[in-house]
Design a protein around this motif. Structure first.
Motif, PDB file in Angstrom:
ATOM      1  N   SER A   6      38.285  90.727  42.198  1.00 37.69           N
ATOM      2  CA  SER A   6      37.665  91.483  43.048  1.00 37.69           C
ATOM      3  C   SER A   6      36.553  90.884  44.056  1.00 37.69           C
ATOM      4  O   SER A   6      35.927  89.999  43.483  1.00 37.69           O
ATOM      5  CB  SER A   6      37.198  92.808  42.441  1.00 37.69           C
ATOM      6  OG  SER A   6      36.266  92.349  41.274  1.00 37.69           O
TER       7      SER A   6
ATOM      8  N   THR B 151      42.388  89.829  36.898  1.00 41.83           N
ATOM      9  CA  THR B 151      42.625  90.539  38.300  1.00 41.83           C
ATOM     10  C   THR B 151      41.213  89.776  39.133  1.00 41.83           C
ATOM     11  O   THR B 151      40.179  89.728  38.345  1.00 41.83           O
ATOM     12  CB  THR B 151      42.609  91.828  38.356  1.00 41.83           C
ATOM     13  OG1 THR B 151      41.450  92.582  37.531  1.00 41.83           O
ATOM     14  CG2 THR B 151      43.948  92.511  38.081  1.00 41.83           C
TER      15      THR B 151
ATOM     16  N   TRP C 256      39.499  85.156  48.701  1.00 41.20           N
ATOM     17  CA  TRP C 256      40.070  86.029  47.784  1.00 41.20           C
ATOM     18  C   TRP C 256      41.458  85.610  47.238  1.00 41.20           C
ATOM     19  O   TRP C 256      41.797  85.630  46.131  1.00 41.20           O
ATOM     20  CB  TRP C 256      39.848  87.691  48.099  1.00 41.20           C
ATOM     21  CG  TRP C 256      40.185  88.637  47.217  1.00 41.20           C
ATOM     22  CD1 TRP C 256      40.530  88.354  45.797  1.00 41.20           C
ATOM     23  CD2 TRP C 256      40.301  90.027  47.447  1.00 41.20           C
ATOM     24  NE1 TRP C 256      40.575  89.659  45.290  1.00 41.20           N
ATOM     25  CE2 TRP C 256      40.658  90.669  46.242  1.00 41.20           C
ATOM     26  CE3 TRP C 256      40.140  90.821  48.858  1.00 41.20           C
ATOM     27  CZ2 TRP C 256      40.871  92.055  46.043  1.00 41.20           C
ATOM     28  CZ3 TRP C 256      40.587  92.061  48.690  1.00 41.20           C
ATOM     29  CH2 TRP C 256      40.890  92.728  47.389  1.00 41.20           C
TER      30      TRP C 256
ATOM     31  N   SER D 114      34.937  93.593  51.203  1.00 41.45           N
ATOM     32  CA  SER D 114      36.352  93.148  51.728  1.00 41.45           C
ATOM     33  C   SER D 114      36.299  93.062  53.290  1.00 41.45           C
ATOM     34  O   SER D 114      37.214  92.758  53.749  1.00 41.45           O
ATOM     35  CB  SER D 114      37.213  94.207  51.227  1.00 41.45           C
ATOM     36  OG  SER D 114      36.793  95.513  51.565  1.00 41.45           O
TER      37      SER D 114
ATOM     38  N   GLY E 262      44.956  88.986  47.211  1.00 47.82           N
ATOM     39  CA  GLY E 262      43.977  88.813  46.224  1.00 47.82           C
ATOM     40  C   GLY E 262      43.754  89.631  45.182  1.00 47.82           C
ATOM     41  O   GLY E 262      43.502  89.356  43.903  1.00 47.82           O
ATOM     42  N   GLY E 263      44.181  91.011  45.202  1.00 46.36           N
ATOM     43  CA  GLY E 263      43.915  92.056  44.184  1.00 46.36           C
ATOM     44  C   GLY E 263      44.976  92.093  43.267  1.00 46.36           C
ATOM     45  O   GLY E 263      44.964  92.940  42.287  1.00 46.36           O
TER      46      GLY E 263
ATOM     47  N   ARG F  12      47.057  92.561  50.214  1.00 48.18           N
ATOM     48  CA  ARG F  12      46.539  92.907  48.588  1.00 48.18           C
ATOM     49  C   ARG F  12      47.067  91.697  47.716  1.00 48.18           C
ATOM     50  O   ARG F  12      47.162  91.891  46.719  1.00 48.18           O
ATOM     51  CB  ARG F  12      47.062  94.206  48.227  1.00 48.18           C
ATOM     52  CG  ARG F  12      46.487  95.423  49.109  1.00 48.18           C
ATOM     53  CD  ARG F  12      45.053  95.431  48.680  1.00 48.18           C
ATOM     54  NE  ARG F  12      44.535  96.718  49.401  1.00 48.18           N
ATOM     55  CZ  ARG F  12      43.846  96.785  50.604  1.00 48.18           C
ATOM     56  NH1 ARG F  12      43.622  95.732  51.158  1.00 48.18           N
ATOM     57  NH2 ARG F  12      43.311  98.007  51.272  1.00 48.18           N
TER      58      ARG F  12
ATOM     59  N   ARG G 201      42.934  83.411  44.000  1.00 46.96           N
ATOM     60  CA  ARG G 201      43.912  83.843  43.401  1.00 46.96           C
ATOM     61  C   ARG G 201      45.034  82.866  43.132  1.00 46.96           C
ATOM     62  O   ARG G 201      45.879  82.751  41.978  1.00 46.96           O
ATOM     63  CB  ARG G 201      44.331  85.511  43.730  1.00 46.96           C
ATOM     64  CG  ARG G 201      45.438  85.916  42.601  1.00 46.96           C
ATOM     65  CD  ARG G 201      46.206  86.846  43.432  1.00 46.96           C
ATOM     66  NE  ARG G 201      47.348  87.269  42.578  1.00 46.96           N
ATOM     67  CZ  ARG G 201      48.521  86.702  42.175  1.00 46.96           C
ATOM     68  NH1 ARG G 201      48.793  85.554  42.718  1.00 46.96           N
ATOM     69  NH2 ARG G 201      49.316  87.420  41.507  1.00 46.96           N
TER      70      ARG G 201
ATOM     71  N   ARG H 249      37.550  87.753  52.244  1.00 41.48           N
ATOM     72  CA  ARG H 249      38.985  88.212  52.017  1.00 41.48           C
ATOM     73  C   ARG H 249      39.749  86.769  51.985  1.00 41.48           C
ATOM     74  O   ARG H 249      40.784  86.904  51.336  1.00 41.48           O
ATOM     75  CB  ARG H 249      39.383  88.801  53.242  1.00 41.48           C
ATOM     76  CG  ARG H 249      38.889  90.328  53.516  1.00 41.48           C
ATOM     77  CD  ARG H 249      39.495  91.215  54.302  1.00 41.48           C
ATOM     78  NE  ARG H 249      39.868  90.622  55.677  1.00 41.48           N
ATOM     79  CZ  ARG H 249      39.104  90.894  56.563  1.00 41.48           C
ATOM     80  NH1 ARG H 249      37.964  91.569  56.768  1.00 41.48           N
ATOM     81  NH2 ARG H 249      39.432  90.135  57.571  1.00 41.48           N
TER      82      ARG H 249
ATOM     83  N   LEU I 126      33.013  86.759  44.309  1.00 42.97           N
ATOM     84  CA  LEU I 126      34.315  86.983  43.549  1.00 42.97           C
ATOM     85  C   LEU I 126      33.921  87.282  42.068  1.00 42.97           C
ATOM     86  O   LEU I 126      33.185  86.638  41.482  1.00 42.97           O
ATOM     87  CB  LEU I 126      35.156  85.944  43.509  1.00 42.97           C
ATOM     88  CG  LEU I 126      36.093  85.542  44.839  1.00 42.97           C
ATOM     89  CD1 LEU I 126      37.044  84.845  45.151  1.00 42.97           C
ATOM     90  CD2 LEU I 126      36.780  87.106  45.183  1.00 42.97           C
TER      91      LEU I 126
END
Length: 251
Positions: free
Chosen positions: A114, A112, A127, A118, A49-50, A47, A131, A124, A100
Motif C-alpha cells: 500500500s 500486499t 508502487w 496514491s 501495485g495493490g 491496481r 511489487r 504510484r 510504501l
C-alpha cells in the motif's frame, strides 16, 4: 473546447447571424448538444501495485528495520524497511521506499503493498515497480529465473571454460563463456557471481540465477556481440526472440 460548444449553440439559437437565423433543420441538433466526455467509462487508476502476491510454502518472508542513515540528502528517499526472502534456491533482500507499506499475512501466505498518497505520480509508479521486484524475488528463490540463448549462423557455437586468456577473473572460481560467432579473435565473457551457465547444445546457452536483473543483463551482454540481423536471420536470440526478415537490397 467542449464547454464552448453549448454556449455557441445557445447563442446561435438566441441571436440571428448576419446571414440569417439558424436553419430549422439544425435546431434539434444544436438544442440537444451538451457537454460530455469522449469516453463513457469512469476514470480508474491501475491496481497492479495493490494486487496480492502469493508466497509459496517453501518460501519465508520477514520485514527488517534498516538503521537510520547519518547523512540525508535533500529530495532523495531513504528506505526504512527491507524485505528478506529465503527459499530453497537462495536468499534475497529488497529495500522498500519509505512511502510504501508491506502487509504480510502469514496465515494466508499473502503479501500486499500500500502507498501513503496514491495521488502522487512518483509513489504510484514505485508502487507497481516495487511489487514487480518483490514478485520476481519470490519467484527467484523458489524456482529461479532462466534465459535461453540460441546461436543462429554457420559455425556459431559456445562453450563454458574454466580459464580465459583475454580477461582476468573477478572472483575465485569464476567461469567464462567462450563465443565463436564469426570474429577472428576469441570472445570470452566472465560469468557474474550467482549465475550458472551451461551449454546443453553447442548452439544453446542456458543461464540460471535467483536474480532476474543479473541474468537478463548478462544475456543482453552476450547478445550484443551478434545482434539478430534481418537479411539472413543470423545472430544471438534470447528466449525465443524472433525477427522479421527483409528482402535483399538490389541496386
Amino acid at each position: 473546447m467542449a464547454t464552448l460548444l453549448p454556449q455557441r449553440s445557445a447563442r446561435l439559437l438566441r441571436e440571428p447571424s448576419r446571414h440569417g437565423s439558424l436553419p430549422l433543420f439544425l435546431t434539434p441538433a444544436f438544442s440537444s448538444l451538451r457537454t460530455q466526455c469522449f469516453s463513457t467509462t469512469s476514470p480508474a487508476q491501475s491496481r497492479v501495485g495493490g494486487a496480492a502476491i502469493s508466497i509459496p510454502p517453501e518460501v519465508s518472508m520477514s520485514l527488517v528495520d534498516l538503521p537510520k542513515s547519518l547523512f540525508r540528502s535533500r529530495g532523495k528517499d531513504i528506505p526504512k524497511v527491507a524485505v528478506e526472502i529465503q527459499g530453497p534456491r537462495g536468499n534475497m533482500t529488497l529495500s522498500v521506499p519509505s512511502f510504501l507499506n508491506v502487509n504480510h499475512d502469514e496465515a494466508g501466505r499473502k503479501a500486499t503493498l500500500s502507498v501513503l498518497d496514491s495521488s502522487v505520480a512518483h509513489q504510484r509508479a514505485m508502487w507497481g515497480t516495487t511489487r514487480a521486484l518483490l514478485q520476481n524475488h519470490i519467484l527467484g528463490v523458489s524456482e529461479g529465473h532462466i534465459c535461453i540463448l540460441s546461436l543462429v549462423g554457420v559455425g556459431y557455437r559456445a562453450t563454458i571454460e574454466t580459464t580465459a586468456t583475454t580477461v582476468k577473473p573477478e572472483y575465485e572460481g569464476q567461469k567464462f563463456v567462450s563465443l565463436k560467432v564469426g570474429y577472428s579473435h576469441p570472445i570470452e565473457l566472465g560469468i557474474p557471481q550467482g549465475v550458472e551457465a551451461s551449454t546443453p547444445q553447442p548452439t544453446r546457452i542456458l543461464l540460471e540465477s535467483v536474480d532476474k536483473r543479473t541474468v537478463t543483463q548478462f544475456a543482453a551482454k552476450i547478445r550484443e556481440w551478434r545482434r539478430p540481423e534481418p537479411y539472413k536471420g543470423k545472430g544471438i536470440f534470447v528466449n525465443g526472440e524472433t525477427i522479421k526478415l527483409k528482402a535483399k537490397k538490389i541496386k
